[in-house]
Design a protein around this motif. Structure first.
Motif, PDB file in Angstrom:
ATOM      1  N   SER A 111       0.843  -1.095   0.032  1.00 40.94           N
ATOM      2  CA  SER A 111      -0.083   0.009   0.075  1.00 40.94           C
ATOM      3  C   SER A 111       0.836   1.064   0.054  1.00 40.94           C
ATOM      4  O   SER A 111       1.950   1.048   0.274  1.00 40.94           O
ATOM      5  N   GLY A 112       0.371   2.384  -0.294  1.00 41.20           N
ATOM      6  CA  GLY A 112       1.021   3.613  -0.394  1.00 41.20           C
ATOM      7  C   GLY A 112       1.867   3.646  -1.555  1.00 41.20           C
ATOM      8  O   GLY A 112       1.610   3.282  -2.560  1.00 41.20           O
ATOM      9  N   THR A 113       2.867   4.600  -1.533  1.00 44.53           N
ATOM     10  CA  THR A 113       3.566   4.803  -2.951  1.00 44.53           C
ATOM     11  C   THR A 113       4.445   3.739  -3.253  1.00 44.53           C
ATOM     12  O   THR A 113       5.390   3.231  -2.198  1.00 44.53           O
ATOM     13  N   LYS A 114       4.593   3.425  -4.338  1.00 47.70           N
ATOM     14  CA  LYS A 114       5.439   2.531  -4.761  1.00 47.70           C
ATOM     15  C   LYS A 114       6.696   2.878  -5.715  1.00 47.70           C
ATOM     16  O   LYS A 114       6.469   3.853  -6.377  1.00 47.70           O
ATOM     17  N   ARG A 115       7.552   2.189  -5.709  1.00 45.49           N
ATOM     18  CA  ARG A 115       8.777   2.438  -6.449  1.00 45.49           C
ATOM     19  C   ARG A 115       8.856   1.671  -7.676  1.00 45.49           C
ATOM     20  O   ARG A 115       8.848   0.378  -7.516  1.00 45.49           O
ATOM     21  N   ILE A 116       8.565   2.251  -8.970  1.00 41.38           N
ATOM     22  CA  ILE A 116       8.218   1.331 -10.232  1.00 41.38           C
ATOM     23  C   ILE A 116       9.785   1.642 -10.926  1.00 41.38           C
ATOM     24  O   ILE A 116       9.997   2.877 -11.264  1.00 41.38           O
ATOM     25  N   LEU A 117      10.402   0.285 -11.249  1.00 41.38           N
ATOM     26  CA  LEU A 117      11.265   0.574 -12.348  1.00 41.38           C
ATOM     27  C   LEU A 117      10.870  -0.022 -13.766  1.00 41.38           C
ATOM     28  O   LEU A 117      10.505  -1.163 -14.031  1.00 41.38           O
ATOM     29  N   MET A 118      11.266   0.617 -14.757  1.00 38.01           N
ATOM     30  CA  MET A 118      11.050   0.332 -15.940  1.00 38.01           C
ATOM     31  C   MET A 118      12.405  -0.092 -16.711  1.00 38.01           C
ATOM     32  O   MET A 118      13.305   0.950 -16.898  1.00 38.01           O
ATOM     33  N   VAL A 119      12.675  -1.216 -17.040  1.00 37.55           N
ATOM     34  CA  VAL A 119      13.842  -1.837 -17.762  1.00 37.55           C
ATOM     35  C   VAL A 119      13.765  -1.778 -19.173  1.00 37.55           C
ATOM     36  O   VAL A 119      12.861  -2.527 -19.695  1.00 37.55           O
ATOM     37  N   ALA A 120      14.196  -1.015 -19.863  1.00 38.25           N
ATOM     38  CA  ALA A 120      14.168  -0.877 -21.534  1.00 38.25           C
ATOM     39  C   ALA A 120      15.096  -1.856 -22.118  1.00 38.25           C
ATOM     40  O   ALA A 120      16.358  -1.458 -21.967  1.00 38.25           O
ATOM     41  N   LEU A 121      14.893  -2.895 -22.565  1.00 39.58           N
ATOM     42  CA  LEU A 121      15.817  -4.212 -22.916  1.00 39.58           C
ATOM     43  C   LEU A 121      15.573  -4.270 -24.493  1.00 39.58           C
ATOM     44  O   LEU A 121      16.637  -3.768 -25.252  1.00 39.58           O
ATOM     45  N   GLU A 122      14.444  -4.569 -24.853  1.00 39.04           N
ATOM     46  CA  GLU A 122      14.365  -5.068 -26.358  1.00 39.04           C
ATOM     47  C   GLU A 122      13.502  -3.843 -27.094  1.00 39.04           C
ATOM     48  O   GLU A 122      13.641  -3.703 -28.245  1.00 39.04           O
ATOM     49  N   LYS A 123      12.728  -3.252 -26.461  1.00 38.56           N
ATOM     50  CA  LYS A 123      11.830  -2.125 -27.012  1.00 38.56           C
ATOM     51  C   LYS A 123      11.957  -0.799 -26.222  1.00 38.56           C
ATOM     52  O   LYS A 123      11.080  -0.510 -25.508  1.00 38.56           O
ATOM     53  N   PRO A 124      12.862   0.008 -26.545  1.00 46.14           N
ATOM     54  CA  PRO A 124      13.128   1.071 -25.571  1.00 46.14           C
ATOM     55  C   PRO A 124      12.093   2.114 -25.902  1.00 46.14           C
ATOM     56  O   PRO A 124      11.688   2.777 -24.843  1.00 46.14           O
ATOM     57  N   VAL A 125      11.733   2.326 -26.918  1.00 48.68           N
ATOM     58  CA  VAL A 125      10.645   3.323 -27.232  1.00 48.68           C
ATOM     59  C   VAL A 125       9.296   2.869 -26.552  1.00 48.68           C
ATOM     60  O   VAL A 125       8.695   4.080 -25.940  1.00 48.68           O
ATOM     61  N   GLU A 126       8.969   1.667 -26.464  1.00 46.94           N
ATOM     62  CA  GLU A 126       7.566   1.211 -25.930  1.00 46.94           C
ATOM     63  C   GLU A 126       7.916   1.210 -24.499  1.00 46.94           C
ATOM     64  O   GLU A 126       7.180   1.905 -23.801  1.00 46.94           O
ATOM     65  N   ALA A 127       9.051   0.915 -23.893  1.00 47.62           N
ATOM     66  CA  ALA A 127       9.245   1.131 -22.382  1.00 47.62           C
ATOM     67  C   ALA A 127       9.412   2.637 -21.790  1.00 47.62           C
ATOM     68  O   ALA A 127       8.590   2.985 -20.853  1.00 47.62           O
TER      69      ALA A 127
END
Length: 86
Positions: A2-18
């Motif tokens: 609950s509360g604020t989450k730390r979200i990590l987006m890892v751009a591997l194969e499709k960087p624009v989509e990430a």
């Protein structure tokens, strides 16, 4: 979780989509960060998403696979509540 989450987006194969997905995640009250495996491609689509991410103050870390990228990525993953690999 609950509360604020730390979200990590890892751009591997499709960087624009990430980058696009990370921009969308900024609409939440969560903390979003991006890690790319290598340099981002130079294109108008990348520039557009980077502008939106800079406006939202989302950090983008570009890892150099020839260096200690795997250790840095592992630390980023451990310090995150949610990880998306795109």
């Amino acid at each position: 979780m609950s509360g604020t989450k730390r979200i990590l987006m890892v751009a591997l194969e499709k960087p624009v989509e990430a980058l696009r997905m990370a921009s969308g995640l900024t609409l939440l009250d969560d903390v979003v960060s991006i890690v790319t495996w290598g340099a981002l491609p130079e294109s108008d689509a990348v520039a557009e998403q980077m502008e939106a991410l800079e406006f939202s103050e989302v950090p983008v870390l570009q890892l150099d696979p020839a260096r200690d990228a795997l250790a840095v990525l592992a630390r980023q993953i451990i310090n995150s509540d949610v990880v998306y690999c795109v």
